[in-house]
Scaffold this motif. Structure first.
Motif, PDB file in Angstrom:
ATOM      1  N   LEU A 149      -6.137  30.753  51.481  1.00 59.84           N
ATOM      2  CA  LEU A 149      -6.871  30.688  50.224  1.00 59.84           C
ATOM      3  C   LEU A 149      -8.371  30.853  50.468  1.00 59.84           C
ATOM      4  CD1 LEU A 149      -7.004  30.238  47.191  1.00 59.84           C
ATOM      5  CD2 LEU A 149      -7.014  27.761  47.623  1.00 59.84           C
ATOM      6  N   GLY A 150      -8.889  30.114  51.441  1.00 57.29           N
ATOM      7  CA  GLY A 150     -10.311  30.235  51.759  1.00 57.29           C
ATOM      8  C   GLY A 150     -10.682  31.631  52.225  1.00 57.29           C
ATOM      9  N   SER A 151      -9.823  32.240  53.024  1.00 62.68           N
ATOM     10  CA  SER A 151     -10.073  33.605  53.503  1.00 62.68           C
ATOM     11  C   SER A 151     -10.127  34.581  52.338  1.00 62.68           C
ATOM     12  CB  SER A 151      -8.980  34.026  54.488  1.00 62.68           C
ATOM     13  OG  SER A 151      -8.929  33.146  55.592  1.00 62.68           O
ATOM     14  N   LEU A 177     -17.945  32.485  43.587  1.00 59.32           N
ATOM     15  CA  LEU A 177     -16.815  32.334  44.505  1.00 59.32           C
ATOM     16  C   LEU A 177     -17.240  31.602  45.778  1.00 59.32           C
ATOM     17  CD1 LEU A 177     -15.121  35.843  44.135  1.00 59.32           C
ATOM     18  CD2 LEU A 177     -14.138  33.640  43.472  1.00 59.32           C
ATOM     19  N   LEU A 178     -18.440  31.878  46.271  1.00 62.43           N
ATOM     20  CA  LEU A 178     -18.929  31.174  47.454  1.00 62.43           C
ATOM     21  C   LEU A 178     -19.124  29.688  47.161  1.00 62.43           C
ATOM     22  CD1 LEU A 178     -21.544  33.707  48.893  1.00 62.43           C
ATOM     23  CD2 LEU A 178     -19.252  33.210  49.765  1.00 62.43           C
ATOM     24  N   ILE A 179     -19.629  29.376  45.973  1.00 58.38           N
ATOM     25  CA  ILE A 179     -19.779  27.975  45.579  1.00 58.38           C
ATOM     26  C   ILE A 179     -18.410  27.310  45.475  1.00 58.38           C
ATOM     27  CG2 ILE A 179     -20.548  26.422  43.735  1.00 58.38           C
ATOM     28  CD1 ILE A 179     -22.753  28.435  43.121  1.00 58.38           C
ATOM     29  N   GLY A 180     -17.448  28.043  44.910  1.00 56.69           N
ATOM     30  CA  GLY A 180     -16.091  27.527  44.821  1.00 56.69           C
ATOM     31  C   GLY A 180     -15.488  27.274  46.186  1.00 56.69           C
ATOM     32  N   GLN A 214     -12.716  19.558  50.790  1.00 60.88           N
ATOM     33  CA  GLN A 214     -11.445  18.853  50.707  1.00 60.88           C
ATOM     34  C   GLN A 214     -10.433  19.392  51.710  1.00 60.88           C
ATOM     35  OE1 GLN A 214     -10.185  19.294  46.647  1.00 60.88           O
ATOM     36  NE2 GLN A 214     -12.041  18.377  45.797  1.00 60.88           N
ATOM     37  N   ASN A 215     -10.898  20.327  52.555  1.00 59.27           N
ATOM     38  CA  ASN A 215     -10.004  20.970  53.510  1.00 59.27           C
ATOM     39  C   ASN A 215     -10.569  20.810  54.917  1.00 59.27           C
ATOM     40  OD1 ASN A 215      -8.178  22.518  54.886  1.00 59.27           O
ATOM     41  ND2 ASN A 215      -8.712  24.461  53.889  1.00 59.27           N
ATOM     42  N   ASP A 216      -9.794  20.220  55.810  1.00 64.42           N
ATOM     43  CA  ASP A 216     -10.239  20.007  57.186  1.00 64.42           C
ATOM     44  C   ASP A 216     -10.006  21.229  58.066  1.00 64.42           C
ATOM     45  OD1 ASP A 216     -10.976  17.414  56.533  1.00 64.42           O
ATOM     46  OD2 ASP A 216      -8.994  16.600  57.047  1.00 64.42           O
ATOM     47  N   ASN A 217      -9.379  22.251  57.500  1.00 67.03           N
ATOM     48  CA  ASN A 217      -9.032  23.430  58.289  1.00 67.03           C
ATOM     49  C   ASN A 217      -9.615  24.695  57.658  1.00 67.03           C
ATOM     50  OD1 ASN A 217      -7.695  24.701  60.475  1.00 67.03           O
ATOM     51  ND2 ASN A 217      -6.039  25.322  59.102  1.00 67.03           N
ATOM     52  N   SER A 218     -10.867  24.638  57.210  1.00 72.29           N
ATOM     53  CA  SER A 218     -11.496  25.778  56.557  1.00 72.29           C
ATOM     54  C   SER A 218     -11.693  26.922  57.542  1.00 72.29           C
ATOM     55  CB  SER A 218     -12.844  25.374  55.971  1.00 72.29           C
ATOM     56  OG  SER A 218     -12.694  24.325  55.030  1.00 72.29           O
TER      57      SER A 218
END
Length: 326
Positions: A42-44, A78-81, A88-92
């Protein structure tokens, strides 16, 4: 290659180069077992989408449409999002904690300016040779090679200086070399030739090479051990992002700028008001319009190098024995 075949053949060069890289990885990179962890799909996706929208916004520069604001706004949103999601994600996929480090942030900012100035130079030089100087594609490539051949020389010197002195010394020196060279290149016209052309190109290439080691070293050494792999990837990506944004904005703004320069240049038969065949005066005016356009391109590159001095001042060589993120 474009001289003897066509411009599409340039892309085929990536195949043998890619195969050599794959072979090098298979035989030279040691086989190690990675740690199993989840991939941040999702982050990617959010980061890729943000980069695409910002690039589209840059490609609208010089136009009178509102798409520039819309695309850039969407990309920034999108960058702010992504930032809010990564908290909230430890694996960004891109650790946000890295950007809380001032030297790391400064190195990436500088690399954006570096990439933009580099791509402006690499595009403008052969383009000017092919148009204003009436050279062939082969001649344009050979003239550009005078700059690119000096980049590895500057990179070796920058590496040595980065090892023995403050990182800001080779970085600022490289920016000054590039600024001065691009400033002189902005005065090029249809009469430019050697040895001045070669001097300017060699100085610019040496300056670009001089900055590689201090920027990369500052980014990697200022990050904690657990993030150094990510830091290496991000600092490399920032240069390509600068090149992407730079070429998108340059092509869009440049086409509009060239159209503005052509306004008022009429191709008319004197005394008739009827459009006719090109005259010597018309060709001279057209060449002058091209010179003015390339003058603006080189000046933009010089200004980017000058602005780059400010983030460069924040490049500090940390002590390797201490983890700066702890």
């Amino acid at each position: 290659m474009t001289q003897f075949f066509s411009w599409q053949w340039v892309f085929w060069l990536n195949i043998p180069i890619g195969l050599l890289v794959i072979a090098g990885i298979l035989f030279l990179v040691p086989n190690s077992k990675g740690i199993a962890h989840k991939i941040d799909y999702l982050g990617s996706g959010i980061i890729v989408a943000a980069i695409c929208f910002i690039t589209l916004g840059c490609s609208q520069s010089g136009s009178n449409t509102s798409f520039l604001v819309i695309f850039v706004s969407v990309g920034v949103s999108l960058l702010i999002g992504y930032y809010l999601l990564s908290k909230q994600n430890d694996n960004s996929v891109v650790p946000i904690d890295l950007f809380k480090n001032v030297p790391f942030l400064a190195a990436n900012t500088l690399h954006l300016f570096y990439g933009a100035a580099l791509i402006i130079s690499m595009v403008t030089i052969p383009l000017m040779v092919n148009t204003v100087l009436s050279g062939t594609s082969l001649e344009g490539g050979l003239i550009l090679m005078r700059m690119t051949i000096a980049i590895p020389i500057g990179a070796v010197m920058g590496g040595w200086l980065s090892k023995h002195f403050d990182l800001r010394i080779p970085a600022i020196s490289g920016l000054i070399f590039c600024f001065v060279a691009l400033l002189f290149m902005s005065r090029w016209n249809e009469l430019i030739g050697d040895p001045l052309m070669s001097y300017h190109l060699l100085v610019a290439g040496f300056g670009f090479g001089l900055m590689i080691a201090p920027i990369t070293t500052s980014a990697i050494n200022s990050s904690s051990t657990q993030y150094q792999g990510s830091a290496a990837g991000i600092i490399s990506s920032s240069r390509f992002l600068g090149m992407t944004f730079g070429i998108a904005a340059l092509s869009a703004w440049g086409s509009q700028r060239f159209q503005d320069l052509l306004l008022g240049i009429g191709l008319k038969i004197p005394g008739t008001g009827i459009f006719g065949t090109p005259t010597l005066e018309f060709e001279n005016l057209l060449i002058q319009a091209g010179i003015n356009l390339f003058h603006d391109f080189f000046m933009i590159g010089a200004i980017l190098c000058l602005i780059g001095i400010f983030p460069c001042l924040l490049l500090v060589k940390p002590r390797m024995a201490k983890d700066p993120m702890e």
